[in-house]
Enzyme design. Sequence first.
Site, PDB file in Angstrom:
ATOM      1  N   GLY A 165       0.847  -1.189   0.000  1.00 25.57           N
ATOM      2  CA  GLY A 165       0.000   0.000   0.000  1.00 25.57           C
ATOM      3  C   GLY A 165       0.884   1.241   0.000  1.00 25.57           C
ATOM      4  O   GLY A 165       2.022   1.207  -0.461  1.00 25.57           O
ATOM      5  N   ARG A 166       0.349   2.303   0.588  1.00 26.39           N
ATOM      6  CA  ARG A 166       1.089   3.574   0.577  1.00 26.39           C
ATOM      7  C   ARG A 166       2.444   3.427   1.258  1.00 26.39           C
ATOM      8  O   ARG A 166       3.472   3.876   0.749  1.00 26.39           O
ATOM      9  CB  ARG A 166       0.293   4.650   1.316  1.00 26.39           C
ATOM     10  CG  ARG A 166      -1.116   4.887   0.814  1.00 26.39           C
ATOM     11  CD  ARG A 166      -1.797   5.826   1.797  1.00 26.39           C
ATOM     12  NE  ARG A 166      -3.172   6.104   1.503  1.00 26.39           N
ATOM     13  CZ  ARG A 166      -4.202   5.360   1.917  1.00 26.39           C
ATOM     14  NH1 ARG A 166      -3.993   4.258   2.623  1.00 26.39           N
ATOM     15  NH2 ARG A 166      -5.433   5.707   1.625  1.00 26.39           N
ATOM     16  N   ILE A 167       2.451   2.799   2.450  1.00 28.09           N
ATOM     17  CA  ILE A 167       3.696   2.707   3.219  1.00 28.09           C
ATOM     18  C   ILE A 167       4.663   1.730   2.554  1.00 28.09           C
ATOM     19  O   ILE A 167       5.858   2.017   2.423  1.00 28.09           O
ATOM     20  CB  ILE A 167       3.387   2.313   4.684  1.00 28.09           C
ATOM     21  CG1 ILE A 167       2.585   3.442   5.356  1.00 28.09           C
ATOM     22  CG2 ILE A 167       4.664   2.011   5.465  1.00 28.09           C
ATOM     23  CD1 ILE A 167       1.954   3.072   6.695  1.00 28.09           C
ATOM     24  N   ARG A 188      -2.298  -8.246  -1.697  1.00 29.60           N
ATOM     25  CA  ARG A 188      -3.563  -8.894  -2.069  1.00 29.60           C
ATOM     26  C   ARG A 188      -3.829  -8.728  -3.556  1.00 29.60           C
ATOM     27  O   ARG A 188      -4.211  -9.655  -4.245  1.00 29.60           O
ATOM     28  CB  ARG A 188      -4.728  -8.279  -1.274  1.00 29.60           C
ATOM     29  CG  ARG A 188      -4.891  -8.855   0.111  1.00 29.60           C
ATOM     30  CD  ARG A 188      -5.902  -8.063   0.884  1.00 29.60           C
ATOM     31  NE  ARG A 188      -5.512  -6.642   0.927  1.00 29.60           N
ATOM     32  CZ  ARG A 188      -6.235  -5.689   1.507  1.00 29.60           C
ATOM     33  NH1 ARG A 188      -7.372  -5.985   2.065  1.00 29.60           N
ATOM     34  NH2 ARG A 188      -5.828  -4.432   1.516  1.00 29.60           N
ATOM     35  N   ALA A 248       3.624  -3.435  10.762  1.00 34.97           N
ATOM     36  CA  ALA A 248       2.193  -3.587  10.465  1.00 34.97           C
ATOM     37  C   ALA A 248       1.410  -3.727  11.770  1.00 34.97           C
ATOM     38  O   ALA A 248       1.125  -2.724  12.433  1.00 34.97           O
ATOM     39  CB  ALA A 248       1.985  -4.774   9.537  1.00 34.97           C
ATOM     40  N   ARG A 249       1.112  -4.948  12.152  1.00 36.40           N
ATOM     41  CA  ARG A 249       0.477  -5.235  13.442  1.00 36.40           C
ATOM     42  C   ARG A 249       1.106  -6.498  13.996  1.00 36.40           C
ATOM     43  O   ARG A 249       1.479  -7.412  13.242  1.00 36.40           O
ATOM     44  CB  ARG A 249      -1.036  -5.431  13.294  1.00 36.40           C
ATOM     45  CG  ARG A 249      -1.828  -4.158  12.986  1.00 36.40           C
ATOM     46  CD  ARG A 249      -1.848  -3.191  14.173  1.00 36.40           C
ATOM     47  NE  ARG A 249      -2.621  -1.984  13.909  1.00 36.40           N
ATOM     48  CZ  ARG A 249      -2.112  -0.827  13.487  1.00 36.40           C
ATOM     49  NH1 ARG A 249      -0.808  -0.705  13.277  1.00 36.40           N
ATOM     50  NH2 ARG A 249      -2.891   0.218  13.293  1.00 36.40           N
ATOM     51  N   GLU A 278       0.070  -5.805  22.553  1.00 40.24           N
ATOM     52  CA  GLU A 278       0.774  -4.618  23.060  1.00 40.24           C
ATOM     53  C   GLU A 278      -0.172  -3.730  23.862  1.00 40.24           C
ATOM     54  O   GLU A 278      -1.378  -3.751  23.596  1.00 40.24           O
ATOM     55  CB  GLU A 278       1.393  -3.830  21.889  1.00 40.24           C
ATOM     56  CG  GLU A 278       0.378  -3.235  20.929  1.00 40.24           C
ATOM     57  CD  GLU A 278       1.028  -2.539  19.737  1.00 40.24           C
ATOM     58  OE1 GLU A 278       1.865  -3.156  19.045  1.00 40.24           O
ATOM     59  OE2 GLU A 278       0.668  -1.375  19.494  1.00 40.24           O
ATOM     60  N   HIS A 296       5.863   0.766  19.206  1.00 40.75           N
ATOM     61  CA  HIS A 296       4.866   1.263  18.231  1.00 40.75           C
ATOM     62  C   HIS A 296       5.044   2.768  17.970  1.00 40.75           C
ATOM     63  O   HIS A 296       4.133   3.560  18.227  1.00 40.75           O
ATOM     64  CB  HIS A 296       3.444   0.962  18.719  1.00 40.75           C
ATOM     65  CG  HIS A 296       2.450   0.904  17.591  1.00 40.75           C
ATOM     66  ND1 HIS A 296       1.334   0.102  17.595  1.00 40.75           N
ATOM     67  CD2 HIS A 296       2.397   1.575  16.408  1.00 40.75           C
ATOM     68  CE1 HIS A 296       0.653   0.268  16.479  1.00 40.75           C
ATOM     69  NE2 HIS A 296       1.267   1.160  15.737  1.00 40.75           N
ATOM     70  N   ILE A 297       6.239   3.100  17.454  1.00 41.28           N
ATOM     71  CA  ILE A 297       6.550   4.522  17.236  1.00 41.28           C
ATOM     72  C   ILE A 297       6.845   4.837  15.771  1.00 41.28           C
ATOM     73  O   ILE A 297       7.401   5.896  15.460  1.00 41.28           O
ATOM     74  CB  ILE A 297       7.760   4.973  18.095  1.00 41.28           C
ATOM     75  CG1 ILE A 297       8.978   4.062  17.872  1.00 41.28           C
ATOM     76  CG2 ILE A 297       7.387   5.026  19.571  1.00 41.28           C
ATOM     77  CD1 ILE A 297      10.277   4.607  18.481  1.00 41.28           C
TER      78      ILE A 297
HETATM   79  C1  8YV Z   1      -0.310   4.805  15.418  1.00 39.44           C
HETATM   80  C2  8YV Z   1      -0.542   3.133  13.517  1.00 39.44           C
HETATM   81  O1  8YV Z   1       0.692   5.542  15.994  1.00 39.44           O
HETATM   82  O2  8YV Z   1      -1.667   4.671  12.160  1.00 39.44           O
HETATM   83  C3  8YV Z   1      -1.564   3.504  12.517  1.00 39.44           C
HETATM   84  O3  8YV Z   1      -2.299   2.602  12.075  1.00 39.44           O
HETATM   85  O4  8YV Z   1      -0.305   2.019  13.748  1.00 39.44           O
HETATM   86  C4  8YV Z   1       0.272   4.180  14.203  1.00 39.44           C
HETATM   87  O5  8YV Z   1       0.578   5.220  13.324  1.00 39.44           O
HETATM   88  C5  8YV Z   1      -0.890   3.955  16.474  1.00 39.44           C
HETATM   89  O6  8YV Z   1      -1.878   3.117  16.015  1.00 39.44           O
HETATM   90  C6  8YV Z   1      -1.382   4.872  17.558  1.00 39.44           C
HETATM   91  O7  8YV Z   1      -2.463   4.409  18.230  1.00 39.44           O
END
Ligand code: 8YV
Length: 331
Positions: A165-167, A188, A248-249, A278, A296-297
């Site tokens: 995607g974008r990222i 996908r 991602a997650r 997390e 998550h930064i």
């Molecule tokens: C957030 C992120 O900082 O934008 C998203 O989906 O995962 C991060 O940029 C994070 O979710 C903050 O709650």
Amino acid sequence: MSPSSQGGHDGPLRVLVARAVFPDIIEPLRDVAEVDTTPDDAISTPETLRRRLADKHGAFITGSERIDAALLDACPQLRVVSTMTVGVDHIDLAACAERGVTVTHAPDVLTETTADFGFTLLLAAARQVGDAERYLRAGHWAKWSVDLFAGADVFGATLGIVGMGRIGQAIARRAALGFNMRVLYHNRRRLAPSIEEALHASYRDLPDLLRESRHVLLALPYSPAAYHLIGAAELAQMQPGATLVNVARGGVIDEAALAQALHSGHLGAAGLDVFEGEPAVNPVLLRAPRVVLTPHIASSSLPTRRAMAQLAVDNLLAVLQGRPPITPVSG
Ligand code: 8YV
């Protein structure tokens, strides 16, 4: 305009800002609504969130607040949920759609900052920056030696990006143009040939991507289908000494299997910004070697976090004032 004079609405509009965010960015909300803020930045329990949102028309949330059907049923006046994240896996989109609640998110403004961080983790993991810094701080550095923290090269290597995607695309640009990397991707949907060409990126199915890449970077949106997409079998398909990076997650990776692959030496390194469960981090990861862990930064530069908050406020204002949202969640 006073909070009670919005078009078509009888009483005052009420908005919850569920976390402590930049007060100057939140301020314009006060022109159109009564704003319930969270100065102590406490994370609401599901019960507290339900109580605080019960009489609200709008919600400004982050990735820490979960919006599900039960919550929505307790908030009959809710019209709009605006999350300052690009990911929307914390929101039940179908339940919102069924109840006529508009959902907006914050894409684009965080793309380049997040891609920078993906690259930061890739470089830090491949070059073992985390372990090296801890070694130095612990006073273990007694002499130079030829293979001290000898990691893997990034420049010129093959990078496999899962989620284009974008990222993912912003990372591909850095890789191809800045680091002379061969870029493979899995997505996908395959990208149009013109985009593939512009990004110097070639499509692969997941097993081929894992086999061919020296470094693998995960940048896909989370959905239940992505749960443990990278497990023991997939880790085994990766090259000996390969690097795995996740912006991602956390749920995309089976963390126990990853820790095992690091301990066994099969995997060269990992860089993780996201974790299943997390902010708790699985202790097996804390004990694993050659892994760089961050809280998550990836989107956390100050200008970008401000832009994310601003977009979330602008989306809230648009919907509450009867205008189309700027960045609604589609699909
Ligand atoms: C957030 C992120 O900082 O934008 C998203 O989906 O995962 C991060 O940029 C994070 O979710 C903050 O709650």
